[in-house]
Design a protein around this motif. Sequence first.
Motif, PDB file in Angstrom:
ATOM      1  N   ARG A   1       0.693   4.062  -1.774  1.00  0.00           N
ATOM      2  CA  ARG A   1      -0.753   3.880  -1.902  1.00  0.00           C
ATOM      3  C   ARG A   1      -1.132   2.802  -2.917  1.00  0.00           C
ATOM      4  O   ARG A   1      -2.080   2.039  -2.676  1.00  0.00           O
ATOM      5  N   ASP A   2      -0.419   2.705  -4.029  1.00  0.00           N
ATOM      6  CA  ASP A   2      -0.789   1.693  -5.018  1.00  0.00           C
ATOM      7  C   ASP A   2      -0.376   0.283  -4.602  1.00  0.00           C
ATOM      8  O   ASP A   2      -1.155  -0.662  -4.797  1.00  0.00           O
ATOM      9  N   PRO A   3       0.810   0.074  -4.009  1.00  0.00           N
ATOM     10  CA  PRO A   3       1.102  -1.261  -3.479  1.00  0.00           C
ATOM     11  C   PRO A   3       0.110  -1.696  -2.393  1.00  0.00           C
ATOM     12  O   PRO A   3      -0.292  -2.867  -2.348  1.00  0.00           O
ATOM     13  N   ILE A   4      -0.304  -0.750  -1.532  1.00  0.00           N
ATOM     14  CA  ILE A   4      -1.315  -1.095  -0.521  1.00  0.00           C
ATOM     15  C   ILE A   4      -2.641  -1.408  -1.197  1.00  0.00           C
ATOM     16  O   ILE A   4      -3.328  -2.390  -0.836  1.00  0.00           O
TER      17      ILE A   4
ATOM     18  N   PHE B   1      -8.141   5.377  -1.969  1.00  0.00           N
ATOM     19  CA  PHE B   1      -8.774   4.070  -1.886  1.00  0.00           C
ATOM     20  C   PHE B   1     -10.268   4.138  -2.182  1.00  0.00           C
ATOM     21  O   PHE B   1     -10.820   3.269  -2.857  1.00  0.00           O
ATOM     22  N   ALA B   2     -10.935   5.164  -1.681  1.00  0.00           N
ATOM     23  CA  ALA B   2     -12.367   5.310  -1.954  1.00  0.00           C
ATOM     24  C   ALA B   2     -12.606   5.499  -3.452  1.00  0.00           C
ATOM     25  O   ALA B   2     -13.567   4.945  -4.012  1.00  0.00           O
TER      26      ALA B   2
ATOM     27  N   CYS C   1      -5.478   0.058   9.057  1.00  0.00           N
ATOM     28  CA  CYS C   1      -4.714   1.001   9.887  1.00  0.00           C
ATOM     29  C   CYS C   1      -3.304   1.086   9.313  1.00  0.00           C
ATOM     30  O   CYS C   1      -2.570   0.092   9.325  1.00  0.00           O
ATOM     31  N   ILE C   2      -2.973   2.255   8.799  1.00  0.00           N
ATOM     32  CA  ILE C   2      -1.706   2.463   8.104  1.00  0.00           C
ATOM     33  C   ILE C   2      -0.785   3.357   8.941  1.00  0.00           C
ATOM     34  O   ILE C   2      -1.159   4.470   9.312  1.00  0.00           O
ATOM     35  N   ASN C   3       0.390   2.836   9.235  1.00  0.00           N
ATOM     36  CA  ASN C   3       1.438   3.635   9.896  1.00  0.00           C
ATOM     37  C   ASN C   3       1.000   4.258  11.222  1.00  0.00           C
ATOM     38  O   ASN C   3       1.352   5.398  11.524  1.00  0.00           O
TER      39      ASN C   3
END
Length: 201
Positions: free
Chosen positions: A16-19, A47-48, A104-106
């Motif tokens: 989540r943090d690299p994204i 993210f929100a 869109c993740i995975n």
Amino acid sequence: MVEDRRRHAPATARNRDPILAILRAELPESGTVLEVASGTGEHAVHFAGALPGLIWQPSDPDLDALTSIRAWAEAARLPNLRPPLLLDAVAADWPIAQADALICINMVHISPWAATLGLMAGAARILPAGAPLILYGPYIRAEVETAPSNLAFDMDLKVRNPAWGLRDLADVAAIAAPAGLALKRVVEMPANNLTVVFRRG
């Protein structure tokens, strides 16, 4: 005791943090971000919370996933996190008419190819000029040797469902182009994943 309906995906805590670092660079400062295939809802909350200037709109085609997303949202109580939408990327009509960015993740490798086709068509319908479509996940690239772990993952996916599997990034870019989406950036990520940024022409 109230049942906790929040689901957990172990990979989320790792990626989540690299994204998020890529999202900070690529997303607009304000507007609505549609997340397609939000899964557990953990990314949406993270993210929100980190990007309070953006309205975060999660979605998923799976009812159990929607329950988990709602549970995460209710626990987080973030003013910029919207209730999740029932959205199937394959559908010709989506329950949202416009967004300023789409992520869109995975999903691309854990869904039929029709879902990626639908994702591109949907992005073409709802994104304004210049807006990003950001994908994350493992991909095959002709010019890069595929990691053994990704090859094993690809085989496992195809055993689970022959319509699933890692996609060639060139094939994804080829279907994005007719939808008016140009490939702008490919970022190497941990665990042999990529973040891929397209922008609407």
